[in-house]
Enzyme design. Structure first.
Site, PDB file in Angstrom:
ATOM      1  N   ARG A  73       0.828  -1.210   0.000  1.00 27.76           N
ATOM      2  CA  ARG A  73       0.000   0.000   0.000  1.00 27.76           C
ATOM      3  C   ARG A  73       0.861   1.259   0.000  1.00 27.76           C
ATOM      4  O   ARG A  73       0.523   2.251  -0.662  1.00 27.76           O
ATOM      5  CB  ARG A  73      -0.940   0.005   1.207  1.00 27.76           C
ATOM      6  CG  ARG A  73      -1.900   1.180   1.229  1.00 27.76           C
ATOM      7  CD  ARG A  73      -2.882   1.091   2.383  1.00 27.76           C
ATOM      8  NE  ARG A  73      -3.789  -0.047   2.225  1.00 27.76           N
ATOM      9  CZ  ARG A  73      -4.759  -0.346   3.080  1.00 27.76           C
ATOM     10  NH1 ARG A  73      -4.928   0.386   4.174  1.00 27.76           N
ATOM     11  NH2 ARG A  73      -5.546  -1.379   2.860  1.00 27.76           N
ATOM     12  N   HIS A  77       0.405   4.231  -2.708  1.00 33.14           N
ATOM     13  CA  HIS A  77       0.058   5.593  -2.302  1.00 33.14           C
ATOM     14  C   HIS A  77       1.173   6.577  -2.629  1.00 33.14           C
ATOM     15  O   HIS A  77       0.914   7.772  -2.793  1.00 33.14           O
ATOM     16  CB  HIS A  77      -0.276   5.627  -0.808  1.00 33.14           C
ATOM     17  CG  HIS A  77      -1.646   5.129  -0.499  1.00 33.14           C
ATOM     18  ND1 HIS A  77      -2.552   5.834   0.279  1.00 33.14           N
ATOM     19  CD2 HIS A  77      -2.297   3.997  -0.867  1.00 33.14           C
ATOM     20  CE1 HIS A  77      -3.687   5.148   0.371  1.00 33.14           C
ATOM     21  NE2 HIS A  77      -3.548   4.034  -0.309  1.00 33.14           N
ATOM     22  N   ASP A  78       2.387   6.106  -2.726  1.00 35.52           N
ATOM     23  CA  ASP A  78       3.484   6.966  -3.138  1.00 35.52           C
ATOM     24  C   ASP A  78       3.368   7.304  -4.619  1.00 35.52           C
ATOM     25  O   ASP A  78       3.420   8.471  -5.020  1.00 35.52           O
ATOM     26  CB  ASP A  78       4.826   6.277  -2.861  1.00 35.52           C
ATOM     27  CG  ASP A  78       6.014   7.111  -3.305  1.00 35.52           C
ATOM     28  OD1 ASP A  78       5.990   8.347  -3.122  1.00 35.52           O
ATOM     29  OD2 ASP A  78       6.984   6.534  -3.841  1.00 35.52           O
ATOM     30  N   GLY A  83       4.107  10.796  -8.691  1.00 34.46           N
ATOM     31  CA  GLY A  83       5.000   9.725  -9.133  1.00 34.46           C
ATOM     32  C   GLY A  83       5.700   9.002  -8.003  1.00 34.46           C
ATOM     33  O   GLY A  83       5.577   9.352  -6.827  1.00 34.46           O
ATOM     34  N   ASP A  85       8.320   8.595  -5.922  1.00 33.42           N
ATOM     35  CA  ASP A  85       9.472   9.394  -5.503  1.00 33.42           C
ATOM     36  C   ASP A  85       9.687   9.400  -3.992  1.00 33.42           C
ATOM     37  O   ASP A  85      10.455  10.202  -3.469  1.00 33.42           O
ATOM     38  CB  ASP A  85       9.321  10.838  -5.990  1.00 33.42           C
ATOM     39  CG  ASP A  85       8.048  11.503  -5.464  1.00 33.42           C
ATOM     40  OD1 ASP A  85       7.313  10.870  -4.670  1.00 33.42           O
ATOM     41  OD2 ASP A  85       7.784  12.667  -5.841  1.00 33.42           O
ATOM     42  N   SER A  87       7.842  10.475  -1.727  1.00 33.49           N
ATOM     43  CA  SER A  87       7.310  11.664  -1.041  1.00 33.49           C
ATOM     44  C   SER A  87       6.401  11.276   0.112  1.00 33.49           C
ATOM     45  O   SER A  87       6.296  12.008   1.101  1.00 33.49           O
ATOM     46  CB  SER A  87       6.565  12.564  -2.028  1.00 33.49           C
ATOM     47  OG  SER A  87       5.464  11.883  -2.604  1.00 33.49           O
ATOM     48  N   ASN A 105      -4.508   8.756   3.658  1.00 33.76           N
ATOM     49  CA  ASN A 105      -3.328   8.141   4.265  1.00 33.76           C
ATOM     50  C   ASN A 105      -3.410   8.021   5.782  1.00 33.76           C
ATOM     51  O   ASN A 105      -2.929   7.043   6.361  1.00 33.76           O
ATOM     52  CB  ASN A 105      -2.074   8.947   3.902  1.00 33.76           C
ATOM     53  CG  ASN A 105      -1.748   8.879   2.421  1.00 33.76           C
ATOM     54  OD1 ASN A 105      -2.152   7.945   1.724  1.00 33.76           O
ATOM     55  ND2 ASN A 105      -1.031   9.875   1.925  1.00 33.76           N
ATOM     56  N   PRO A 174      -7.386   7.037  -5.037  1.00 31.56           N
ATOM     57  CA  PRO A 174      -8.753   6.493  -5.065  1.00 31.56           C
ATOM     58  C   PRO A 174      -9.300   6.377  -3.642  1.00 31.56           C
ATOM     59  O   PRO A 174      -8.576   6.047  -2.703  1.00 31.56           O
ATOM     60  CB  PRO A 174      -8.562   5.102  -5.679  1.00 31.56           C
ATOM     61  CG  PRO A 174      -7.253   5.160  -6.404  1.00 31.56           C
ATOM     62  CD  PRO A 174      -6.400   6.103  -5.610  1.00 31.56           C
ATOM     63  N   HIS A 204      -6.000  -6.008  -2.809  1.00 27.17           N
ATOM     64  CA  HIS A 204      -6.869  -6.147  -1.632  1.00 27.17           C
ATOM     65  C   HIS A 204      -7.189  -7.612  -1.336  1.00 27.17           C
ATOM     66  O   HIS A 204      -8.094  -7.896  -0.563  1.00 27.17           O
ATOM     67  CB  HIS A 204      -8.166  -5.369  -1.839  1.00 27.17           C
ATOM     68  CG  HIS A 204      -8.005  -3.890  -1.681  1.00 27.17           C
ATOM     69  ND1 HIS A 204      -9.015  -2.987  -1.941  1.00 27.17           N
ATOM     70  CD2 HIS A 204      -6.944  -3.144  -1.289  1.00 27.17           C
ATOM     71  CE1 HIS A 204      -8.575  -1.750  -1.716  1.00 27.17           C
ATOM     72  NE2 HIS A 204      -7.323  -1.822  -1.319  1.00 27.17           N
ATOM     73  N   THR A 205      -6.434  -8.503  -1.937  1.00 27.42           N
ATOM     74  CA  THR A 205      -6.589  -9.918  -1.599  1.00 27.42           C
ATOM     75  C   THR A 205      -5.939 -10.241  -0.262  1.00 27.42           C
ATOM     76  O   THR A 205      -6.129 -11.329   0.274  1.00 27.42           O
ATOM     77  CB  THR A 205      -5.994 -10.816  -2.702  1.00 27.42           C
ATOM     78  OG1 THR A 205      -6.399 -12.167  -2.480  1.00 27.42           O
ATOM     79  CG2 THR A 205      -4.475 -10.743  -2.733  1.00 27.42           C
ATOM     80  N   ASP A 256     -10.152  -9.933   2.633  1.00 27.34           N
ATOM     81  CA  ASP A 256     -10.552 -11.265   2.179  1.00 27.34           C
ATOM     82  C   ASP A 256     -10.877 -12.109   3.402  1.00 27.34           C
ATOM     83  O   ASP A 256      -9.976 -12.450   4.174  1.00 27.34           O
ATOM     84  CB  ASP A 256      -9.421 -11.909   1.372  1.00 27.34           C
ATOM     85  CG  ASP A 256      -9.742 -13.313   0.905  1.00 27.34           C
ATOM     86  OD1 ASP A 256     -10.849 -13.805   1.193  1.00 27.34           O
ATOM     87  OD2 ASP A 256      -8.882 -13.928   0.249  1.00 27.34           O
ATOM     88  N   THR A 259      -8.843 -16.034   3.024  1.00 26.71           N
ATOM     89  CA  THR A 259      -7.372 -16.132   3.090  1.00 26.71           C
ATOM     90  C   THR A 259      -6.814 -14.729   3.298  1.00 26.71           C
ATOM     91  O   THR A 259      -6.238 -14.139   2.387  1.00 26.71           O
ATOM     92  CB  THR A 259      -6.792 -16.765   1.807  1.00 26.71           C
ATOM     93  OG1 THR A 259      -7.243 -16.017   0.654  1.00 26.71           O
ATOM     94  CG2 THR A 259      -7.237 -18.216   1.658  1.00 26.71           C
TER      95      THR A 259
END
Length: 340
Positions: A73, A77-78, A83, A85, A87, A105, A174, A204-205, A256, A259
């Site tokens: 994640r 999210h980076d 891009g 980087d 940050s 975040n 998103p 998200h599995t 999930d 599993t």
């Protein structure tokens, strides 16, 4: 174990390896040159970097089953904010408003301390050589593979930013309550197509989400006074028990339910039975006439197909606007810009 079973397992392993290798070649042809990234970037300067990163994660995994999903994640999210980087790793300072406090975040991203531990280990072996952005990319691949998912040759050569973008983190990432139209648009803004959206959502599995991310689906969906009609009623009852209407919204639920810590294609089977945890998950399958439905069905029926596309999409995502050459810097501490 019988000889036929051993042969079948070996053939399956070779098939998955071949698929992922082909995905790498295809991705390098289309995106590798854009960011000047290469799988052999540290071949002479820090040849053991991938093994070092993987070793730290393996140790951490013994006491934290969530770390692999958390590191994946972080990379995602980076990359979606100016891009790939690093940050997202920067703390607040006199010149920086950290992305860590942005709505998508805060309370969602974790294990920044593990990234610090990886960076310390890498700096010990190769001082001033490997960027924090590349560490996130390597850690994402290792995390997926250690959890039973595919492996791929990570393209490297990113450098670290000297700025963060708090405002963009609040708008570009998103959100769990967004519909498919918005999701497709946000991925397209990053140069990612509908197949990338479905494949990367398959991350998200494994992992967890707080009740606050999906409680709107359980009681008063879109102010209707009723739950989200795309929720399996049995699954709805389970989630309501875990997340009471006026309860603690920081409580965690597995993405999930079957599993929760393994990287497989069960996520897509869950969508087919209306057991996607987030609205943004279930939208991929339950949006009438959407192109994503066929992709979900394909990934659900063939795990190798999902693994191939996930590897390709991760390579593609990892090449979103990297800083290369003399741009940016190699941070010695991932939390702060050098010299500040």
């Amino acid at each position: 174990m019988s000889t036929p079973l051993l042969v079948a397992m070996a053939q399956r392993k070779m098939s998955t390896s071949l698929i992922v290798s082909m995905a790498l070649i295809w991705a390098m042809l289309f995106w590798g040159s854009n960011g000047q990234l290469t799988a052999t970037f540290y071949a002479t300067t820090c040849p053991n970097v991938s093994a070092i990163v993987r070793g730290v994660i393996s140790n951490e995994l013994q006491s934290d089953a969530r770390i692999t999903a958390s590191l994946l994640r972080l990379h995602f999210h980076d990359c979606f904010v100016d891009g790939c980087d690093a940050s997202v790793l920067l703390d607040n300072s006199t010149t920086i408003v950290s992305e860590k406090g942005a709505i998508p975040n805060a309370g969602s991203l974790r294990r920044f301390d593990a990234v610090d531990s990886i960076k310390t280990a890498v700096e010990s072996a190769c001082p001033g050589v490997v960027s924090c952005a590349d560490i996130l990319a390597i850690a994402a691949e290792a995390s997926v593979n250690l959890s039973g998912g595919p492996s791929w040759n990570v393209l490297l050569g990113r450098r670290d930013s000297t700025t963060a973008n708090f405002n963009l983190a609040n708008t570009a990432l998103p959100a769990p309550f967004e519909n498919l139209t918005i999701l497709i648009a946000k991925f397209a803004a990053q140069g990612l197509d509908t197949t990338d959206l479905v494949a990367l959502s398959g991350g998200h599995t494994f992992g967890r989400a707080q009740c606050s991310s999906f409680i709107g689906r359980l009681y008063n969906f879109n102010n209707s006074g009723s739950p989200d009609p795309t929720l399996n009623t049995t699954y709805l009852a389970t989630l309501r028990q875990r997340c009471p209407q006026n309860g603690d919204q920081t409580v965690l639920a597995n993405f999930d339910p079957r599993t929760p810590d393994g990287f497989d294609n069960a996520y897509f089977s869950n969508l087919q039975t209306l057991e996607g945890l987030l609205q943004s998950d279930q939208e991929l399958f339950s949006t009438s006439g959407a192109a994503t439905v066929a992709i979900v069905n394909s990934f659900s029926s063939n795990q190798n197909t999902f693994f191939q596309n996930f590897a390709t999409s991760m390579i593609k995502m990892g090449n979103i606007s990297p800083l290369t050459g003399t741009n940016g810097q190699i941070r010695t501490d991932c939390k702060r810009v050098n010299g500040r």
